[in-house]
Design a protein around this motif. Structure first.
Motif, PDB file in Angstrom:
ATOM      1  N   TYR A 288       0.816  -1.218   0.000  1.00  0.00           N
ATOM      2  CA  TYR A 288       0.000   0.000   0.000  1.00  0.00           C
ATOM      3  C   TYR A 288       0.846   1.264   0.000  1.00  0.00           C
ATOM      4  O   TYR A 288       0.480   2.265  -0.623  1.00  0.00           O
ATOM      5  CB  TYR A 288      -0.954   0.009   1.217  1.00  0.00           C
ATOM      6  CG  TYR A 288      -0.251   0.020   2.542  1.00  0.00           C
ATOM      7  CD1 TYR A 288      -0.045   1.202   3.231  1.00  0.00           C
ATOM      8  CD2 TYR A 288       0.226  -1.158   3.108  1.00  0.00           C
ATOM      9  CE1 TYR A 288       0.618   1.213   4.448  1.00  0.00           C
ATOM     10  CE2 TYR A 288       0.872  -1.157   4.309  1.00  0.00           C
ATOM     11  CZ  TYR A 288       1.086   0.032   4.983  1.00  0.00           C
ATOM     12  OH  TYR A 288       1.747   0.037   6.179  1.00  0.00           O
TER      13      TYR A 288
ATOM     14  N   TRP B 152      -5.427   2.314  -5.284  1.00  0.00           N
ATOM     15  CA  TRP B 152      -5.585   1.089  -4.510  1.00  0.00           C
ATOM     16  C   TRP B 152      -6.743   0.242  -5.017  1.00  0.00           C
ATOM     17  O   TRP B 152      -6.589  -0.954  -5.237  1.00  0.00           O
ATOM     18  CB  TRP B 152      -5.791   1.391  -3.036  1.00  0.00           C
ATOM     19  CG  TRP B 152      -4.568   1.867  -2.306  1.00  0.00           C
ATOM     20  CD1 TRP B 152      -3.276   1.815  -2.743  1.00  0.00           C
ATOM     21  CD2 TRP B 152      -4.541   2.465  -1.024  1.00  0.00           C
ATOM     22  NE1 TRP B 152      -2.441   2.348  -1.793  1.00  0.00           N
ATOM     23  CE2 TRP B 152      -3.193   2.759  -0.724  1.00  0.00           C
ATOM     24  CE3 TRP B 152      -5.511   2.790  -0.091  1.00  0.00           C
ATOM     25  CZ2 TRP B 152      -2.804   3.344   0.467  1.00  0.00           C
ATOM     26  CZ3 TRP B 152      -5.121   3.384   1.099  1.00  0.00           C
ATOM     27  CH2 TRP B 152      -3.783   3.647   1.370  1.00  0.00           C
ATOM     28  N   GLU B 153      -7.908   0.849  -5.187  1.00  0.00           N
ATOM     29  CA  GLU B 153      -9.072   0.081  -5.623  1.00  0.00           C
ATOM     30  C   GLU B 153      -8.826  -0.561  -6.980  1.00  0.00           C
ATOM     31  O   GLU B 153      -9.113  -1.742  -7.190  1.00  0.00           O
ATOM     32  CB  GLU B 153     -10.326   0.953  -5.665  1.00  0.00           C
ATOM     33  CG  GLU B 153     -11.561   0.167  -6.054  1.00  0.00           C
ATOM     34  CD  GLU B 153     -12.834   0.998  -6.025  1.00  0.00           C
ATOM     35  OE1 GLU B 153     -13.852   0.479  -6.504  1.00  0.00           O
ATOM     36  OE2 GLU B 153     -12.815   2.140  -5.543  1.00  0.00           O
TER      37      GLU B 153
ATOM     38  N   LYS C  47      -8.735  -4.501  -7.589  1.00  0.00           N
ATOM     39  CA  LYS C  47      -9.690  -5.101  -8.527  1.00  0.00           C
ATOM     40  C   LYS C  47      -8.963  -5.962  -9.552  1.00  0.00           C
ATOM     41  O   LYS C  47      -9.433  -7.040  -9.917  1.00  0.00           O
ATOM     42  CB  LYS C  47     -10.496  -4.015  -9.247  1.00  0.00           C
ATOM     43  CG  LYS C  47     -11.621  -3.444  -8.444  1.00  0.00           C
ATOM     44  CD  LYS C  47     -12.374  -2.397  -9.249  1.00  0.00           C
ATOM     45  CE  LYS C  47     -13.569  -1.852  -8.503  1.00  0.00           C
ATOM     46  NZ  LYS C  47     -14.260  -0.785  -9.274  1.00  0.00           N
TER      47      LYS C  47
ATOM     48  N   LYS D 243      -7.507   1.996   5.572  1.00  0.00           N
ATOM     49  CA  LYS D 243      -8.268   2.241   4.345  1.00  0.00           C
ATOM     50  C   LYS D 243      -7.921   1.205   3.273  1.00  0.00           C
ATOM     51  O   LYS D 243      -8.802   0.732   2.550  1.00  0.00           O
ATOM     52  CB  LYS D 243      -8.006   3.654   3.829  1.00  0.00           C
ATOM     53  CG  LYS D 243      -8.802   4.002   2.597  1.00  0.00           C
ATOM     54  CD  LYS D 243      -8.555   5.423   2.148  1.00  0.00           C
ATOM     55  CE  LYS D 243      -9.356   5.739   0.896  1.00  0.00           C
ATOM     56  NZ  LYS D 243      -9.109   7.116   0.425  1.00  0.00           N
ATOM     57  N   PHE D 244      -6.645   0.855   3.170  1.00  0.00           N
ATOM     58  CA  PHE D 244      -6.227  -0.158   2.204  1.00  0.00           C
ATOM     59  C   PHE D 244      -6.898  -1.501   2.508  1.00  0.00           C
ATOM     60  O   PHE D 244      -7.448  -2.153   1.614  1.00  0.00           O
ATOM     61  CB  PHE D 244      -4.700  -0.305   2.224  1.00  0.00           C
ATOM     62  CG  PHE D 244      -4.173  -1.350   1.281  1.00  0.00           C
ATOM     63  CD1 PHE D 244      -4.020  -1.067  -0.070  1.00  0.00           C
ATOM     64  CD2 PHE D 244      -3.836  -2.611   1.738  1.00  0.00           C
ATOM     65  CE1 PHE D 244      -3.538  -2.035  -0.955  1.00  0.00           C
ATOM     66  CE2 PHE D 244      -3.348  -3.587   0.866  1.00  0.00           C
ATOM     67  CZ  PHE D 244      -3.203  -3.292  -0.474  1.00  0.00           C
TER      68      PHE D 244
ATOM     69  N   ARG E  79      -9.616  -2.021   4.293  1.00  0.00           N
ATOM     70  CA  ARG E  79     -11.062  -1.865   4.093  1.00  0.00           C
ATOM     71  C   ARG E  79     -11.416  -1.944   2.611  1.00  0.00           C
ATOM     72  O   ARG E  79     -12.401  -2.580   2.228  1.00  0.00           O
ATOM     73  CB  ARG E  79     -11.516  -0.532   4.691  1.00  0.00           C
ATOM     74  CG  ARG E  79     -12.986  -0.343   4.790  1.00  0.00           C
ATOM     75  CD  ARG E  79     -13.378   0.879   5.623  1.00  0.00           C
ATOM     76  NE  ARG E  79     -12.674   2.105   5.282  1.00  0.00           N
ATOM     77  CZ  ARG E  79     -11.710   2.662   6.029  1.00  0.00           C
ATOM     78  NH1 ARG E  79     -11.318   2.095   7.159  1.00  0.00           N
ATOM     79  NH2 ARG E  79     -11.134   3.783   5.646  1.00  0.00           N
ATOM     80  N   THR E  80     -10.603  -1.347   1.762  1.00  0.00           N
ATOM     81  CA  THR E  80     -10.831  -1.414   0.315  1.00  0.00           C
ATOM     82  C   THR E  80     -10.747  -2.856  -0.163  1.00  0.00           C
ATOM     83  O   THR E  80     -11.594  -3.314  -0.945  1.00  0.00           O
ATOM     84  CB  THR E  80      -9.823  -0.520  -0.441  1.00  0.00           C
ATOM     85  OG1 THR E  80      -9.937   0.826   0.038  1.00  0.00           O
ATOM     86  CG2 THR E  80     -10.069  -0.547  -1.933  1.00  0.00           C
TER      87      THR E  80
ATOM     88  N   GLU F 134     -13.919  -4.635   0.896  1.00  0.00           N
ATOM     89  CA  GLU F 134     -15.065  -4.259   0.052  1.00  0.00           C
ATOM     90  C   GLU F 134     -15.043  -4.988  -1.282  1.00  0.00           C
ATOM     91  O   GLU F 134     -16.092  -5.211  -1.888  1.00  0.00           O
ATOM     92  CB  GLU F 134     -15.076  -2.748  -0.161  1.00  0.00           C
ATOM     93  CG  GLU F 134     -15.422  -1.970   1.106  1.00  0.00           C
ATOM     94  CD  GLU F 134     -15.112  -0.477   1.010  1.00  0.00           C
ATOM     95  OE1 GLU F 134     -14.604  -0.016  -0.053  1.00  0.00           O
ATOM     96  OE2 GLU F 134     -15.355   0.226   2.009  1.00  0.00           O
TER      97      GLU F 134
END
Length: 160
Positions: A27, A35-36, A40, A76-77, A79-80, A83
């Motif tokens: 990260y 990141w997203e 993905k 945040k990383f 959590r992403t 998700e």
């Protein structure tokens, strides 16, 4: 709550056979806006887990002053990744190598000439403990035992 277990036959997640298919994304080496997208793409390649080091030297540049913002926003990383349906293997060191000078250890450790690094020296272990205490404030909600996506933690790296 997911629980990762293993025996001689393999890994089990929630008592069901589970194959960890993991790729690494650090990260702290990727702009947060990407990141997203990168996670993905990892998922699209068939990976179910992302592993990442944490960099003590970046999170605690000065002793006792911690930074978990911007490119260092580990929560945040994670959590992403959650998700997007990815599990996480967290690799907090303290030594990570990762082509970092001093293996990601903060250089201020060298100010104590009596300290011995990467061993059971109480002075070193106290500094590691302080770091881990603060680090785990960030990641505790994401541990599998708390309903999160961190299924494993690797302590230390390339030891011995």
């Amino acid at each position: 709550m997911s629980r990762l277990e293993f025996d001689a036959k393999g890994f089990y997640l929630d008592k069901k056979p589970f194959t960890i298919v993991s790729g690494t994304i650090h990260y702290f080496r990727v702009v947060p806006g990407y990141w997203e997208d990168r996670l993905k793409k990892l998922r699209a390649c068939g990976f179910n887990t992302v592993e990442t080091y944490t960099c003590w030297n970046l999170h605690e540049r000065k002793e006792g002053e911690f930074d978990f913002s911007g490119m260092l926003d580990l929560a945040k990383f994670i959590r992403t990744a959650q998700e997007l349906g990815l599990y996480v293997i967290l690799r907090p060191g303290p030594y990570i190598c990762a082509e970092f000078d001093f293996g990601g250890l903060p250089s201020w450790l060298l100010t104590d000439p009596k300290m011995h690094l990467r061993c059971n020296d109480p002075r070193f272990l106290q500094k590691v403990s302080n770091y881990y205490r603060r680090l785990f404030e960030e990641v505790r909600p994401y541990l599998a035992e708390n309903g999160g996506n961190i299924i494993a933690v690797q302590v230390e790296n390339e030891y011995g």
